[in-house]
Design a protein around this motif. Structure first.
Motif, PDB file in Angstrom:
ATOM      1  N   ARG A 246       0.840  -1.142  -0.248  1.00  0.00           N
ATOM      2  CA  ARG A 246       0.200  -0.026  -0.302  1.00  0.00           C
ATOM      3  C   ARG A 246       0.710   1.434  -0.051  1.00  0.00           C
ATOM      4  NH1 ARG A 246      -5.402  -0.493   1.506  1.00  0.00           N
ATOM      5  NH2 ARG A 246      -4.840   1.016  -0.271  1.00  0.00           N
ATOM      6  N   HIS A 247       2.204   1.008   0.554  1.00  0.00           N
ATOM      7  CA  HIS A 247       2.962   2.428   0.420  1.00  0.00           C
ATOM      8  C   HIS A 247       3.549   2.546  -0.594  1.00  0.00           C
ATOM      9  CE1 HIS A 247       6.392   5.115   1.969  1.00  0.00           C
ATOM     10  NE2 HIS A 247       5.188   5.561   2.711  1.00  0.00           N
ATOM     11  N   PRO A 248       3.527   3.811  -1.193  1.00  0.00           N
ATOM     12  CA  PRO A 248       4.831   3.588  -2.701  1.00  0.00           C
ATOM     13  C   PRO A 248       5.952   3.234  -2.189  1.00  0.00           C
ATOM     14  CG  PRO A 248       3.585   5.430  -1.972  1.00  0.00           C
ATOM     15  CD  PRO A 248       3.452   4.272  -0.769  1.00  0.00           C
ATOM     16  N   TYR A 249       6.495   3.231  -1.588  1.00  0.00           N
ATOM     17  CA  TYR A 249       7.720   2.691  -1.189  1.00  0.00           C
ATOM     18  C   TYR A 249       8.093   1.122  -1.063  1.00  0.00           C
ATOM     19  CZ  TYR A 249      12.519   1.218   0.731  1.00  0.00           C
ATOM     20  OH  TYR A 249      13.746   1.214   1.227  1.00  0.00           O
ATOM     21  N   ALA A 250       6.839   0.709  -0.131  1.00  0.00           N
ATOM     22  CA  ALA A 250       6.687  -0.880  -0.228  1.00  0.00           C
ATOM     23  C   ALA A 250       6.727  -0.889  -1.712  1.00  0.00           C
ATOM     24  CB  ALA A 250       5.529  -1.710   0.927  1.00  0.00           C
ATOM     25  N   ARG A 251       5.327  -0.694  -2.344  1.00  0.00           N
ATOM     26  CA  ARG A 251       6.023  -1.138  -4.056  1.00  0.00           C
ATOM     27  C   ARG A 251       6.922  -1.120  -4.267  1.00  0.00           C
ATOM     28  NH1 ARG A 251       1.218   3.062  -4.921  1.00  0.00           N
ATOM     29  NH2 ARG A 251       0.411   2.265  -3.801  1.00  0.00           N
ATOM     30  N   ALA A 252       7.653   0.069  -4.574  1.00  0.00           N
ATOM     31  CA  ALA A 252       8.803  -0.427  -4.801  1.00  0.00           C
ATOM     32  C   ALA A 252       9.981  -1.199  -4.772  1.00  0.00           C
ATOM     33  CB  ALA A 252       9.918   0.971  -4.272  1.00  0.00           C
ATOM     34  N   LEU A 253       9.793  -1.168  -4.095  1.00  0.00           N
ATOM     35  CA  LEU A 253      10.411  -2.256  -3.000  1.00  0.00           C
ATOM     36  C   LEU A 253      10.410  -4.135  -2.977  1.00  0.00           C
ATOM     37  CD1 LEU A 253      13.647  -2.740  -1.078  1.00  0.00           C
ATOM     38  CD2 LEU A 253      12.209  -2.634   0.674  1.00  0.00           C
ATOM     39  N   ALA A 254       8.937  -4.528  -3.314  1.00  0.00           N
ATOM     40  CA  ALA A 254       8.238  -5.688  -3.941  1.00  0.00           C
ATOM     41  C   ALA A 254       8.188  -6.075  -5.493  1.00  0.00           C
ATOM     42  CB  ALA A 254       6.826  -5.475  -3.518  1.00  0.00           C
ATOM     43  N   SER A 255       8.329  -4.257  -5.550  1.00  0.00           N
ATOM     44  CA  SER A 255       8.892  -5.239  -7.176  1.00  0.00           C
ATOM     45  C   SER A 255      10.180  -5.084  -7.782  1.00  0.00           C
ATOM     46  CB  SER A 255       8.310  -4.072  -7.824  1.00  0.00           C
ATOM     47  OG  SER A 255       8.289  -2.453  -7.874  1.00  0.00           O
ATOM     48  N   ALA A 256      11.156  -5.075  -6.454  1.00  0.00           N
ATOM     49  CA  ALA A 256      12.468  -4.856  -8.077  1.00  0.00           C
ATOM     50  C   ALA A 256      12.781  -6.170  -7.236  1.00  0.00           C
ATOM     51  CB  ALA A 256      12.666  -3.804  -6.632  1.00  0.00           C
ATOM     52  N   PHE A 257      12.529  -7.517  -6.742  1.00  0.00           N
ATOM     53  CA  PHE A 257      12.881  -8.617  -6.062  1.00  0.00           C
ATOM     54  C   PHE A 257      11.461  -9.589  -7.170  1.00  0.00           C
ATOM     55  CE2 PHE A 257      14.159  -6.242  -3.172  1.00  0.00           C
ATOM     56  CZ  PHE A 257      15.897  -6.398  -3.427  1.00  0.00           C
ATOM     57  N   ASP A 262       8.500 -18.321  -8.670  1.00  0.00           N
ATOM     58  CA  ASP A 262       8.018 -17.896 -10.191  1.00  0.00           C
ATOM     59  C   ASP A 262       8.695 -17.505 -10.766  1.00  0.00           C
ATOM     60  OD1 ASP A 262       6.438 -17.595 -12.696  1.00  0.00           O
ATOM     61  OD2 ASP A 262       5.728 -15.041 -11.790  1.00  0.00           O
ATOM     62  N   PRO A 263       9.358 -19.009 -12.089  1.00  0.00           N
ATOM     63  CA  PRO A 263      10.335 -19.191 -12.368  1.00  0.00           C
ATOM     64  C   PRO A 263      10.100 -17.551 -13.670  1.00  0.00           C
ATOM     65  CG  PRO A 263       9.229 -21.317 -12.915  1.00  0.00           C
ATOM     66  CD  PRO A 263       8.020 -20.135 -12.028  1.00  0.00           C
ATOM     67  N   ALA A 264       8.974 -17.951 -14.227  1.00  0.00           N
ATOM     68  CA  ALA A 264       9.042 -16.611 -15.376  1.00  0.00           C
ATOM     69  C   ALA A 264       8.930 -15.536 -14.758  1.00  0.00           C
ATOM     70  CB  ALA A 264       7.788 -17.066 -15.587  1.00  0.00           C
ATOM     71  N   SER A 265       8.773 -14.996 -13.392  1.00  0.00           N
ATOM     72  CA  SER A 265       9.105 -14.154 -13.239  1.00  0.00           C
ATOM     73  C   SER A 265      10.651 -13.701 -13.457  1.00  0.00           C
ATOM     74  CB  SER A 265       8.859 -13.866 -11.569  1.00  0.00           C
ATOM     75  OG  SER A 265       9.861 -14.188 -10.595  1.00  0.00           O
ATOM     76  N   ARG A 266      10.844 -12.199 -13.394  1.00  0.00           N
ATOM     77  CA  ARG A 266      12.093 -11.661 -13.330  1.00  0.00           C
ATOM     78  C   ARG A 266      12.643 -10.434 -12.817  1.00  0.00           C
ATOM     79  NH1 ARG A 266      13.143 -15.181 -16.831  1.00  0.00           N
ATOM     80  NH2 ARG A 266      13.808 -15.066 -18.500  1.00  0.00           N
ATOM     81  N   TYR A 267      14.048 -10.314 -12.319  1.00  0.00           N
ATOM     82  CA  TYR A 267      13.290  -8.984 -11.729  1.00  0.00           C
ATOM     83  C   TYR A 267      13.731  -7.258 -12.696  1.00  0.00           C
ATOM     84  CZ  TYR A 267      17.143 -11.379  -8.157  1.00  0.00           C
ATOM     85  OH  TYR A 267      17.315 -12.177  -7.112  1.00  0.00           O
ATOM     86  N   ARG A 268      12.233  -7.213 -12.400  1.00  0.00           N
ATOM     87  CA  ARG A 268      11.984  -5.603 -13.297  1.00  0.00           C
ATOM     88  C   ARG A 268      12.597  -4.621 -12.520  1.00  0.00           C
ATOM     89  NH1 ARG A 268       7.028  -7.181 -10.699  1.00  0.00           N
ATOM     90  NH2 ARG A 268       7.484  -8.335  -9.744  1.00  0.00           N
ATOM     91  N   PRO A 269      12.784  -3.373 -12.683  1.00  0.00           N
ATOM     92  CA  PRO A 269      13.380  -2.094 -12.920  1.00  0.00           C
ATOM     93  C   PRO A 269      11.931  -2.007 -11.286  1.00  0.00           C
ATOM     94  CG  PRO A 269      12.519  -1.976 -14.373  1.00  0.00           C
ATOM     95  CD  PRO A 269      12.448  -3.391 -14.237  1.00  0.00           C
ATOM     96  N   SER A 270      13.275  -1.219 -10.002  1.00  0.00           N
ATOM     97  CA  SER A 270      11.698  -0.123  -9.272  1.00  0.00           C
ATOM     98  C   SER A 270      10.752   0.583  -9.800  1.00  0.00           C
ATOM     99  CB  SER A 270      12.248  -0.532  -8.025  1.00  0.00           C
ATOM    100  OG  SER A 270      13.675   0.357  -8.055  1.00  0.00           O
ATOM    101  N   GLY A 271      11.756   1.451 -10.907  1.00  0.00           N
ATOM    102  CA  GLY A 271      11.271   2.786 -10.864  1.00  0.00           C
ATOM    103  C   GLY A 271      11.022   3.587  -9.617  1.00  0.00           C
ATOM    104  N   LEU A 272      12.611   3.421  -8.670  1.00  0.00           N
ATOM    105  CA  LEU A 272      12.736   3.962  -7.950  1.00  0.00           C
ATOM    106  C   LEU A 272      13.753   4.994  -8.252  1.00  0.00           C
ATOM    107  CD1 LEU A 272      12.106   4.957  -4.981  1.00  0.00           C
ATOM    108  CD2 LEU A 272      13.230   2.914  -4.329  1.00  0.00           C
ATOM    109  N   ALA A 273      13.882   6.811  -8.142  1.00  0.00           N
ATOM    110  CA  ALA A 273      15.029   7.230  -8.776  1.00  0.00           C
ATOM    111  C   ALA A 273      15.847   7.166  -7.344  1.00  0.00           C
ATOM    112  CB  ALA A 273      14.930   8.485  -9.666  1.00  0.00           C
ATOM    113  N   GLY A 274      16.565   8.048  -7.476  1.00  0.00           N
ATOM    114  CA  GLY A 274      17.551   9.052  -5.618  1.00  0.00           C
ATOM    115  C   GLY A 274      18.279   7.503  -5.174  1.00  0.00           C
TER     116      GLY A 274
END
Ligand SMILES: Nc1ncnc2c1ncn2[C@@H]1O[C@H](COP(=O)(O)OP(=O)(O)OP(=O)(O)O)[C@@H](O)[C@H]1O
Ligand SMILES: [Mg+2]
Length: 327
Positions: A246-257, A262-274
């Motif tokens: 729910r928190h945008p930071y947690a969202r960025a962190l979760a999407s970074a891994f 799930d073998p199909a999942s890849r490291y996705r860019p978190s879109g977090l700058a700075g």
């Protein structure tokens, strides 16, 4: 109600470096029940190890430690130093971050574990202690005979297991594992994780598991807390926090891994700058606002939102999170 194994109430920890205060932990509340597992995640410098150190009063460099740290109901901040030593390792034990080289290189690993046992239970006979050392090694997946070996005869993963066995020597109710797998390769990481999971299940330990890798915590912990700039910004059931942060930071962190399993999942860019903020020069308002993809320009730089209800058994500290009906 069952007493919590660990309860932090409004914990503040400040260091002093180069003449300025470094507020490393800024008002953290946290509860871990018996046999419970809580994962603590967040970028480097957000205060994770400081919390771990505070629980065991192992922060000689901190200039201010305030709030309450209740270990089985006892406030460790109010204990005399002698009493702290008694509580340390017997109630809560820690596997330190980067401790792979902390074993004594010229002492057999079994003797190091035996020493830890004997320090706290002076009445044990040598024979009982040796048996107990063997038991502890087997509990972390090493054959008892390896007690005769020196640290250099063990691999990194095996040394990490010995460190876990050492932490278990006094049968603590709470084990704090601070980045226990970070220095290990992926296969060995998985083995060490499964040792921790088995221990938690079979030995009935409560576990505070610290890492920057959210995906590890999702499968290993019941609850998950995400820290940013010295505070918890989101907390809730692991699956919910990881899958629908729910928190945008947690969202960025979760999407970074990737998602484990799930073998199909890849490291996705978190879109977090700075970078994470310097604790000595925190941004005004919400400390995450300069990096936030959903910042509200006339609100977030001045409003420091604290944790609020964000769904069933969940909380998040964000202006976009409105309350119970929001989850
Ligand atoms: N002894 C110290 N003196 C001054 N500042 C310190 C000291 N120890 C830690 N800090 C600062 O406190 C903050 C929190 O540090 P901490 O080690 O708790 O972070 P962490 O979340 O464990 O990071 P990492 O993921 O890198 O291990 C950081 O800004 C760090 O620079
Ligand atoms: Mg750390």
């Amino acid at each position: 109600m069952t007493e919590a194994v660990l309860e932090l109430r409004d914990l503040h920890v400040t260091y002093r470096a180069a003449g300025v205060d470094v507020p490393a932990v800024r008002g953290v509340d946290l509860t871990i029940g018996p046999r419970d597992t809580l994962g603590l995640a967040g970028e480097s410098g957000c205060g994770k190890s400081t919390i771990a150190g505070a629980v065991l009063r192992l922060l000689p460099r901190a200039t201010r430690v305030e709030g309450e740290i209740l270990l089985e109901g006892q406030d460790v901040l109010k204990l005399r130093p002698g009493k702290v030593r008694a509580v340390r390792w017997t109630t809560a034990a820690i596997v330190f971050q980067g401790a792979l080289h902390s074993l004594n290189p010229v002492q057999r690993v079994g003797d190091q574990i035996a020493e830890a046992i004997e320090t706290h239970a002076r009445t044990r006979s040598r024979r009982t202690t040796t048996a107990r050392v063997g038991e502890l090694l087997e509990r972390v997946g090493l054959p008892a005979r390896r007690r005769r070996e020196y640290p250099h005869q063990l691999s990194g993963g095996q040394r990490q297991r010995v460190l876990i066995a050492l932490a278990l020597a006094c049968e603590p109710a709470l084990l704090i594992a601070d980045e226990p797998t970070t220095a290990l390769d992926v296969m060995v990481q998985a083995q060490v994780l499964s040792v921790l999971e088995d221990l938690q299940r079979d030995a009935g330990l409560a576990l505070l598991f610290i890492t920057h890798d959210l995906s590890v915590l999702r499968s290993s912990c019941r609850r998950l807390a995400v820290m940013y700039a010295g505070r918890i910004v989101e907390e809730g059931p692991s699956g919910a926090v990881f899958d629908e942060p729910r928190h945008p930071y947690a969202r960025a962190l979760a999407s970074a891994f990737p998602t484990i399993g799930d073998p199909a999942s890849r490291y996705r860019p978190s879109g977090l700058a700075g970078d994470p903020p310097d604790p000595t020069a925190l941004p005004t308002g919400c400390p995450f606002h300069p990096r936030c993809p959903v910042v509200v320009d006339d609100v977030c730089p001045s409003l420091d939102v604290r944790l609020r209800p964000a769904g069933p058994a969940r909380e998040a500290a964000c202006v976009h999170v409105g309350g119970d009906d929001d989850g």
